[in-house]
Design an enzyme around this catalytic site. Structure first.
Site, PDB file in Angstrom:
ATOM      1  N   THR A  13       0.874  -1.303   0.162  1.00 31.10           N
ATOM      2  CA  THR A  13       0.026   0.003   0.059  1.00 31.10           C
ATOM      3  C   THR A  13       1.164   1.188   0.046  1.00 31.10           C
ATOM      4  OG1 THR A  13      -2.201  -1.436   1.217  1.00 31.10           O
ATOM      5  CG2 THR A  13      -1.449   1.189   1.724  1.00 31.10           C
ATOM      6  N   SER A  59       1.680  -7.411  -1.575  1.00 28.22           N
ATOM      7  CA  SER A  59       2.203  -9.085  -0.520  1.00 28.22           C
ATOM      8  C   SER A  59       1.480 -10.097  -0.291  1.00 28.22           C
ATOM      9  CB  SER A  59       2.433  -7.979   1.047  1.00 28.22           C
ATOM     10  OG  SER A  59       1.352  -8.028   1.413  1.00 28.22           O
ATOM     11  N   THR A 161       2.756  -9.487  14.911  1.00 31.88           N
ATOM     12  CA  THR A 161       1.148  -9.673  13.768  1.00 31.88           C
ATOM     13  C   THR A 161       0.400  -8.959  13.565  1.00 31.88           C
ATOM     14  OG1 THR A 161       0.271 -12.579  14.227  1.00 31.88           O
ATOM     15  CG2 THR A 161       0.063 -10.754  16.112  1.00 31.88           C
ATOM     16  N   THR A 270      -0.551 -22.153  19.728  1.00 32.60           N
ATOM     17  CA  THR A 270      -2.158 -21.564  19.558  1.00 32.60           C
ATOM     18  C   THR A 270      -2.796 -20.533  19.081  1.00 32.60           C
ATOM     19  OG1 THR A 270      -3.210 -20.121  22.214  1.00 32.60           O
ATOM     20  CG2 THR A 270      -1.161 -19.701  21.970  1.00 32.60           C
TER      21      THR A 270
HETATM   22  N1  ASP Z   1      -3.437  -6.023   0.207  1.00 34.40           N
HETATM   23  C1  ASP Z   1      -1.731  -4.704   0.486  1.00 34.40           C
HETATM   24  C2  ASP Z   1      -1.020  -5.406   0.571  1.00 34.40           C
HETATM   25  O1  ASP Z   1      -0.296  -5.645   1.060  1.00 34.40           O
HETATM   26  C3  ASP Z   1      -2.471  -4.092   2.298  1.00 34.40           C
HETATM   27  C4  ASP Z   1      -0.892  -3.104   2.800  1.00 34.40           C
HETATM   28  O2  ASP Z   1       0.026  -3.133   2.131  1.00 34.40           O
HETATM   29  O3  ASP Z   1      -1.418  -2.374   3.504  1.00 34.40           O
HETATM   30  O4  ASP Z   1       0.313  -4.886  -0.418  1.00 34.40           O
END
Ligand code: ASP
Length: 337
Positions: A13, A59, A161, A270
């Site tokens: 993004t 990604s 995470t 978990t």
């Molecule tokens: N869909 C995007 C990615 O993971 C989301 C982001 O970058 O926040 O490339």
């Protein structure tokens, strides 16, 4: 001498532009933001070079191939820079951070992943702070490990995470404290940071079949029987609470027996954001113990998946992979004795 950082832009993004079909990776706004930052002439900002991937990726499309590419790009430039910043989408950033932490052993300089929830192409964005702070940290601070910087938090990469799809503080490391306080000032939590390694050693991941299975009430294990082939080298089970699975119908037992026969390594993590999975704590985890499953303790699923790839790629025998799965190799796990 001015510090030097290598920026590796994989997509995400942070550099996206609006298209007819929604946000897609682009270059224009990221390039102009980088030019603007470089021209500010700040004494605290390191100078930087840009390595840009083609194609730039959302990604969600990151795979083993890109993990290897990033690791090779770092290895090839390692001596020329004081640190590395990886621009990456948030969706799989914690997986890539975990993977790099295992592939890059012996780090003596920072490798920091960052990205944003709102791209540079929007007037209101979190891209600018995330990038500038990641650059500052990578160039000027002694954090010789793979980290993730996002929304004011510097986290150990293999403990991180993604916790929010839309908050600007999108990551956390529930089982490990942040590595730095990033506010008006930046203060490293020295005791939490790994000691420098003895020099970079790269291990490339090979292709191995791995699966993740999340347990839920009423789960019919026979649905998953077909994935339990001899090709499946490892499976991460996201169990309830402290590592528990339903044992009333005996079908899990069949699945586990099949895993054992096939030499598939079963790792139990978990589903809780915080805490450890320890096989044997409750009676309902007995089947897991009998099948020779391994406790993943407080590892994230992202770290467990990456660690399986790593250990399988090292060519160890099954018993060694199992033993090392439950050991702390890169700060990814706290063993409960
Ligand atoms: N869909 C995007 C990615 O993971 C989301 C982001 O970058 O926040 O490339």
């Amino acid at each position: 001498m001015k510090k030097r950082v290598c920026i590796i832009y994989t997509g995400g993004t942070i550099g996206m532009e609006k298209t007819e079909n929604g946000y897609a990776p682009g270059k224009v706004h990221l390039h102009s933001a980088l030019n603007e930052i470089a021209n500010m002439g700040s004494s605290t900002l390191p100078s930087f070079d840009l390595v840009e991937y083609d194609p730039l990726l959302d990604s969600s499309n990151i795979s083993l191939q890109e993990w290897i590419q990033i690791a090779r790009d770092i290895e090839g430039r390692y001596d020329h820079y004081d640190g590395f910043v990886i621009l990456h989408g948030t969706d799989t950033m914690a997986y890539t951070a975990s993977a790099l932490s295992f592939m890059l052993d012996g780090l003596t300089k920072p490798v920091i992943l960052t990205g944003s929830q709102i791209p540079f192409s929007e007037i209101r964005n979190d891209a600018r702070d995330n990038l500038i702070t990641a650059l500052t940290l990578a160039g000027n601070y002694s954090v010789p490990e793979v980290c993730l910087y996002f929304g004011g938090l510097l986290l150990r990469g293999n403990r991180a995470t993604k916790i929010s799809a839309d908050d600007l503080v999108s990551f956390d490391s529930p089982n490990y404290p942040p590595l730095a306080e990033v506010g008006v000032r930046i203060t490293l939590e020295d005791k939490m940071i790994r000691r420098p390694g003895s020099g970079l050693k790269l291990t490339e991941f090979g292709q191995h079949q791995i699966a993740v299975l999340k347990i839920f009430p009423g789960i019919q294990f026979e649905v998953f029987e077909n994935i339990m082939t001899e090709h499946l080298k490892g499976i991460v089970i996201e169990a309830f609470g402290a590592g528990n699975i339903p044992d009333s119908q005996g079908t899990m037992q069949k699945l586990l027996e099949r895993a054992k026969r096939n030499g598939t390594i079963v790792v139990v993590c978990t589903q809780c954001l915080k805490g450890s999975a320890i096989i044997g704590e409750y009676e309902v985890s007995e089947e897991l113990a009998k099948a020779g499953a391994v406790s993943g303790y407080d590892m994230t699923v992202e770290a467990a998946v990456a660690k399986l790839y790593y250990l399988l790629s090292m060519g160890y025998n099954i018993e060694t992979v199992k033993r090392l799965m439950a050991e702390n190799l890169r700060g990814e796990l706290t063993k409960v004795l």
